[in-house]
Design a protein around this motif. Structure first.
Motif, PDB file in Angstrom:
ATOM      1  N   GLY A  69      27.267 -97.631  -4.461  1.00  0.00           N
ATOM      2  CA  GLY A  69      26.614 -96.416  -4.916  1.00  0.00           C
ATOM      3  C   GLY A  69      26.144 -95.580  -3.739  1.00  0.00           C
ATOM      4  O   GLY A  69      25.789 -96.125  -2.681  1.00  0.00           O
ATOM      5  N   SER A  70      26.131 -94.279  -3.888  1.00  0.00           N
ATOM      6  CA  SER A  70      25.748 -93.397  -2.773  1.00  0.00           C
ATOM      7  C   SER A  70      24.253 -93.085  -2.820  1.00  0.00           C
ATOM      8  O   SER A  70      23.703 -92.770  -3.874  1.00  0.00           O
ATOM      9  CB  SER A  70      26.566 -92.106  -2.796  1.00  0.00           C
ATOM     10  N   ALA A 272      19.984 -79.683  -3.409  1.00  0.00           N
ATOM     11  CA  ALA A 272      21.234 -79.490  -4.160  1.00  0.00           C
ATOM     12  C   ALA A 272      22.464 -79.655  -3.277  1.00  0.00           C
ATOM     13  O   ALA A 272      23.573 -79.867  -3.788  1.00  0.00           O
ATOM     14  CB  ALA A 272      21.241 -78.109  -4.815  1.00  0.00           C
ATOM     15  N   ASP A 273      22.297 -79.562  -1.966  1.00  0.00           N
ATOM     16  CA  ASP A 273      23.418 -79.723  -1.035  1.00  0.00           C
ATOM     17  C   ASP A 273      23.695 -81.190  -0.682  1.00  0.00           C
ATOM     18  O   ASP A 273      24.673 -81.485   0.003  1.00  0.00           O
ATOM     19  CB  ASP A 273      23.151 -78.948   0.263  1.00  0.00           C
ATOM     20  N   ILE A 274      22.820 -82.098  -1.129  1.00  0.00           N
ATOM     21  CA  ILE A 274      22.988 -83.515  -0.808  1.00  0.00           C
ATOM     22  C   ILE A 274      24.101 -84.113  -1.665  1.00  0.00           C
ATOM     23  O   ILE A 274      24.086 -83.999  -2.897  1.00  0.00           O
ATOM     24  CB  ILE A 274      21.668 -84.295  -1.042  1.00  0.00           C
ATOM     25  N   ASP A 275      25.040 -84.766  -1.031  1.00  0.00           N
ATOM     26  CA  ASP A 275      26.188 -85.334  -1.740  1.00  0.00           C
ATOM     27  C   ASP A 275      25.973 -86.827  -1.973  1.00  0.00           C
ATOM     28  O   ASP A 275      26.629 -87.670  -1.360  1.00  0.00           O
ATOM     29  CB  ASP A 275      27.473 -85.085  -0.951  1.00  0.00           C
ATOM     30  N   SER A 276      25.009 -87.158  -2.820  1.00  0.00           N
ATOM     31  CA  SER A 276      24.719 -88.549  -3.176  1.00  0.00           C
ATOM     32  C   SER A 276      24.344 -88.625  -4.639  1.00  0.00           C
ATOM     33  O   SER A 276      23.820 -87.661  -5.210  1.00  0.00           O
ATOM     34  CB  SER A 276      23.560 -89.106  -2.339  1.00  0.00           C
ATOM     35  N   GLN A 277      24.599 -89.781  -5.223  1.00  0.00           N
ATOM     36  CA  GLN A 277      24.140 -90.001  -6.593  1.00  0.00           C
ATOM     37  C   GLN A 277      22.617 -90.110  -6.628  1.00  0.00           C
ATOM     38  O   GLN A 277      21.952 -89.467  -7.431  1.00  0.00           O
ATOM     39  CB  GLN A 277      24.762 -91.282  -7.151  1.00  0.00           C
TER      40      GLN A 277
END
Length: 507
Positions: A69-70, A272-277
């Motif tokens: 998971g991210s 909102a720019d963070i690319d994680s779950q």
């Protein structure tokens, strides 16, 4: 009236004329107080997990990490440390050399041996005066000591970012909050040996952060056996807000419109720019030394695991609805889950049936999700957990600040006075939908929850507009669960004397 220069300024910042006009109108209309149903307490808005439930949640979190998971730690770190040293600056403004008995400066000097930056301060004083801390205290030269802490001619702590100050002293050196956050991240959010952290910083301090990271990260990677992925961002110019005069006309300096950062609520766009779950959110100064970190690490895992458990249930319900297989019994179960686990109550769920109820549930569940740790109220500053009304007539958990509550409403004042918990800013968020796409987080902001403050610039009074706070109005339309966590997990440093508390001393 906007001139060509104003229009160029707006274009460079990415602010539209409509947005500017909305901001100017807000100064006139103000912000409405929120309608509150009750303060959140254990059993009504706040969940107190049993030891077995905590163990189950932690096991779920470990499974999430093992499955790749991210995860990212998101740390607001743009604040300068000037407010930490307010009492020291006030002392320097007075002529008396001896600080008042029992004053913050008096307490600091009497316990100076335990301040974590003692060695740095002593070396600074030796270089400047040829005398160390002890000698200057003996000569009652307290001004020299305090000046060396806060002023540019000394350590300049009054002008540095809080994240880069020395907070903790170890036998092998000292650490800043930045370093403690990196270590905590490795111990709570490593995925296959990788640790992702994101710090929001001010443009003035960005190079200082980059320099410290370049010095620190390689050694920590070697020591902890992890690989760090660290990124930095600044508040976006498009989130700045215009300042006005006391009569609400645009404030100008040298003929130019004056804009100010929109407060930590502006960071919703950075988030909102963070690319994680999953994203952990925690303030830069809420850190402890190694020997005192066990409760923090445990409840990071508890909150994160509980988040994943809730997300598991939400995902199963949404998939059932989308597949068209939700029966009346399933829908009743979903409504019960919303009421019991997410504290969403809406009279409409008693009257809607079939596809209408399914559509309503799907719309409510298909939103960003957050689990917020809540600490028993023992006088620490911070917003509080409440159950508040939403524009659609439903009620749900909200973190509120005192300025959002009508002081003339006695019922609300009683709720505020009787609140049992406060918000330590200890959040775990799930920000992606079932298709792996990040939710459009700005769409979930309640624009009616900002506030107006009185400021000054170069001696001239102005009014400033603060955007809805990051964990207040900016997350107003999220699914939210409050979970009780112990006070040991909350150890902020609001004043320099907080560094003398046991929580910031190695055992």
């Amino acid at each position: 009236m906007l001139n060509d220069n104003d229009l160029n300024t707006l274009q460079k910042k990415g602010i539209t004329e409509d947005t500017l006009n909305q901001q100017l109108e807000r100064f006139t209309t103000g912000f409405p107080y929120l309608k509150i149903a009750s303060s959140a307490v254990v059993g009504n808005g706040i969940t107190s997990l049993s030891p077995q439930q905590e163990e189950t949640a932690m096991a779920r979190w470990e499974k999430f990490l093992a499955n790749g998971g991210s995860v990212t730690k998101f740390v607001p770190a743009s604040g300068a440390a000037s407010r930490m040293f307010k009492a020291l600056f006030s002392y320097l403004d007075q002529k008396e050399e001896t600080p008042a008995e029992g004053s913050p400066v008096d307490k600091l000097i009497k316990d100076i041996d335990n301040i974590p930056f003692y060695d740095e301060l002593d070396a600074t004083l030796q270089a400047a005066h040829g005398m160390g801390i002890k000698e200057l205290i003996s000569d009652n030269r307290i001004h020299d000591i305090v000046s060396a802490i806060v002023n540019p001619s000394g350590m300049n702590y009054g002008n540095l970012p809080k994240g880069l100050l020395t907070f903790h002293r170890y036998t092998d050196g000292v650490r800043t909050p930045l370093e403690e956050q990196l270590i905590e991240g490795a111990q709570s959010a490593a995925v296959n040996g990788k640790v992702s952290l994101h710090f929001t910083v001010s443009s003035d301090h960005r190079q200082l952060f980059e320099k410290k990271l370049a010095e620190t990260v390689p050694a920590l990677e070697k020591r902890l056996g992890v690989k760090y992925e660290v990124s930095l961002s600044e508040q976006k110019p498009s989130t700045d807000t215009v300042a006005v005069n006391p009569d609400n006309t645009p404030f100008r300096e040298n003929g130019n419109l004056v804009f100010r950062p929109g407060g930590h609520g502006a960071l919703i766009r950075n988030l909102a720019d963070i690319d994680s779950q999953v994203v952990f959110i925690k303030n830069i100064d809420n850190v402890v030394p190694d020997a005192r970190r066990t409760p923090t690490l445990r409840y990071k895992r508890v909150l994160a695991g509980y988040l994943i458990e809730l997300h598991d249930t939400i995902t199963s319900y949404l998939r059932l609805i989308n597949a068209g297989g939700a029966l009346d019994a399933n829908l009743k179960e979903m409504v019960a889950f919303m009421r019991e686990k997410l504290c969403i109550n809406d009279p409409k769920t008693d009257t809607l049936r079939g596809n209408e109820l399914a559509s309503y549930i799907a719309a409510k569940l298909n939103r960003p999700l957050r689990v917020c740790g809540m600490v028993r109220n023992d006088g620490e500053p911070g917003g509080g957990p409440f159950i508040a009304y939403n524009q659609d007539g439903s009620t749900s958990p909200q973190i509120l600040e005192s300025h959002q509550i009508d002081p003339n409403n006695q019922e609300y004042s009683d709720m505020l006075a009787g609140a049992t918990h406060f918000n330590p800013v200890d959040l775990v968020c799930y920000i992606k939908d079932d298709f792996g796409k990040t939710y459009n987080l700005p769409a979930y902001v309640d624009q009616n929850t900002g506030f107006i403050s009185s400021k000054s610039l170069h001696g001239k009074d102005l009014r400033a507009l603060e955007l809805p706070g990051l964990w207040n109005g900016a997350m107003s339309d999220w699914n939210t669960a409050f979970v009780e966590v112990p006070a040991e997990t909350f150890n902020p440093v609001k004043t320099v004397n907080d560094l003398l508390r046991p929580a910031h001393q190695q055992k």
